[in-house]
Design a protein around this motif. Structure first.
Motif, PDB file in Angstrom:
ATOM      1  N   GLU A  19       7.597  -3.997   6.324  1.00  0.00           N
ATOM      2  CA  GLU A  19       6.650  -3.200   7.099  1.00  0.00           C
ATOM      3  C   GLU A  19       7.184  -1.809   7.393  1.00  0.00           C
ATOM      4  N   TRP A  67       1.159  -0.875   2.451  1.00  0.00           N
ATOM      5  CA  TRP A  67       0.448  -1.958   1.788  1.00  0.00           C
ATOM      6  C   TRP A  67       1.389  -2.930   1.095  1.00  0.00           C
ATOM      7  N   ASP A 127       0.998  -6.979   1.866  1.00  0.00           N
ATOM      8  CA  ASP A 127      -0.272  -7.542   1.399  1.00  0.00           C
ATOM      9  C   ASP A 127      -0.452  -7.377  -0.099  1.00  0.00           C
ATOM     10  N   PRO A 171      -4.832 -10.443  -7.527  1.00  0.00           N
ATOM     11  CA  PRO A 171      -3.887 -10.271  -6.417  1.00  0.00           C
ATOM     12  C   PRO A 171      -2.444 -10.141  -6.925  1.00  0.00           C
ATOM     13  N   PRO A 211       3.161  -9.533  -2.584  1.00  0.00           N
ATOM     14  CA  PRO A 211       3.880  -8.406  -1.986  1.00  0.00           C
ATOM     15  C   PRO A 211       4.450  -7.462  -3.052  1.00  0.00           C
TER      16      PRO A 211
END
Length: 399
Positions: free
Chosen positions: A30, A36, A39, A136, A139
């Motif tokens: 983070e 981003w 996610d 997707p 991470p």
């Protein structure tokens, strides 16, 4: 605005690749501001702008999935000359291919180069790289503190001429680890790498301003008529001797990959150690691991870097650790370590050259502190003017 997609054709014979731009890749976290990385992306296009310090007539990109745990699918990619913000210059967009295919699957922990794309690039030009992720990603391996805006849009917007579709932004780079350039000429061993922590990364410099000390050093070299690629391999919070979940692998572990493996590397400027000194003075979750390091341990770490550089025939300039009085982890013990380490850097003769950043930016009235004119506001990071002074403190002849 008419947006042309022009198919690249690989120059023949195989081009000799030179450094253009690079960033050190970190594990997803983070960090200091919204990003981003944790996610990742799904049916989204990410547009990223980088300023190159070399020149060429063709370009390729390197994508890194170093910290991935499952394969990464990149459904498509383009490169273009930057207009402004998320806008690309009309007529310059080139679809990037990977082994001739529009997309590529990168194994967990892997990296991949695109094929060559014909794009004319002048020194200090900005290039826009767009990546479309249909599925997707999980991470994302990234560079947390880019001090440059990245843009995101829903869906496949590789061909989007209207920058307004890129309505989301952060100031990190994702998956993009390098842009390399070729001009049809032979390779040259003249790349300069600046390596270290947030002082190298450019913390507190103007976002999208290209005001890091690496930028100023590249401009200084060009202004003297001796232009050379300058790559910034700083990571904010990086430690010389310890890996961090937030701040990258320790400098001694990433030095070979991030410095010695760069194309045409000739010299490196090392500025690291402040966090090894300071983290142990403060109890913060992000500052762990934070063992109490001695100056002798830091010196041993520098010697390890010097040895690796020497074995690779790369010249190494040692940067003195900047003053940080008034910062959250300045204590008498920390100051004593900084002075001992800096005395060794200046006097030991073990580096090929010394960049005395500390002397250049110190407050004449209080040498343990940054000069107010160069203080970025937190008493340990320079402002844009301070980063220019850092670039001037590098002995160009020693590079």
């Amino acid at each position: 605005m008419n947006h042309h997609q022009i198919s690249p054709s690989s120059p023949s014979p195989s081009p000799s690749w030179k450094a253009g731009w690079a960033a050190a890749v970190q594990r997803p976290s983070e960090g200091f501001h919204k990003n981003w990385a944790l996610d990742g992306f799904a049916d989204q296009t990410v547009r990223q702008v980088v300023r190159v310090t070399g020149s060429g007539t063709s370009a390729r990109i390197k994508l890194s999935h170093r910290y991935g745990t499952a394969p990464l699918e990149v459904a498509g990619a383009t490169i273009a000359r930057t207009d402004h913000d998320a806008a690309e210059r009309a007529g310059t967009v080139r679809r990037l291919t990977f082994g001739g295919a529009d997309g590529v699957r990168i194994p967990a922990g892997g990296e991949v180069y695109s094929d060559a794309a014909e794009v004319s690039v002048a020194p200090f030009a900005s290039l826009t790289v767009s990546l479309y992720f249909a599925r997707p990603t999980g991470p994302a391996s990234f560079h947390a503190q880019a001090y440059a805006t990245a843009y995101r849009a829903a869906g496949d917007q590789l061909a989007a001429a209207d920058p307004a579709v890129f309505g989301e932004t952060t100031v990190s780079w994702y998956y993009l680890a390098a842009v390399e350039l070729a001009d049809g000429g032979p390779s040259r061993a003249d790349t300069v790498v600046v390596f270290g922590d947030s002082l190298t990364d450019g913390f507190a410099s103007t976002v999208d301003g290209n005001r890091r000390y690496s930028d100023a050093l590249a401009e200084r070299l060009a202004g003297r008529g001796t232009p050379r690629p300058v790559l910034n391999q700083g990571i904010g919070g990086n430690l010389l001797l310890a890996d961090s979940a937030w701040f990258g692998e320790r400098a001694t572990a990433r030095f070979r990959r991030d410095v010695l493996d760069q194309p045409g590397v000739r010299s490196v400027v090392v500025l690291v150690g402040l966090n090894d000194i300071g983290f142990s003075e403060v109890e913060l979750p992000t500052y762990r691991p934070n063992p109490d390091r001695t100056a002798a341990e830091l010196i041993a770490g520098y010697r390890e870097l010097i040895g690796m550089a020497g074995a690779a025939g790369v010249r190494v300039t040692g940067g003195t650790i900047l003053p940080f009085k008034g910062a959250e982890y300045h204590t008498p013990a920390a100051e004593a370590k900084r002075r001992e380490v800096n005395d060794w850097i200046r006097a030991s003769g073990e580096f090929d050259a010394v960049a005395d950043f500390a002397a250049a930016l110190a407050d004449p009235a209080d040498p343990d502190a940054l000069a107010p004119a160069y203080d970025g506001g937190d008493h340990k990071h320079p402002n844009d003017a301070g980063y220019r002074i850092m670039a001037e403190a590098v002995d160009i002849a020693a590079l």
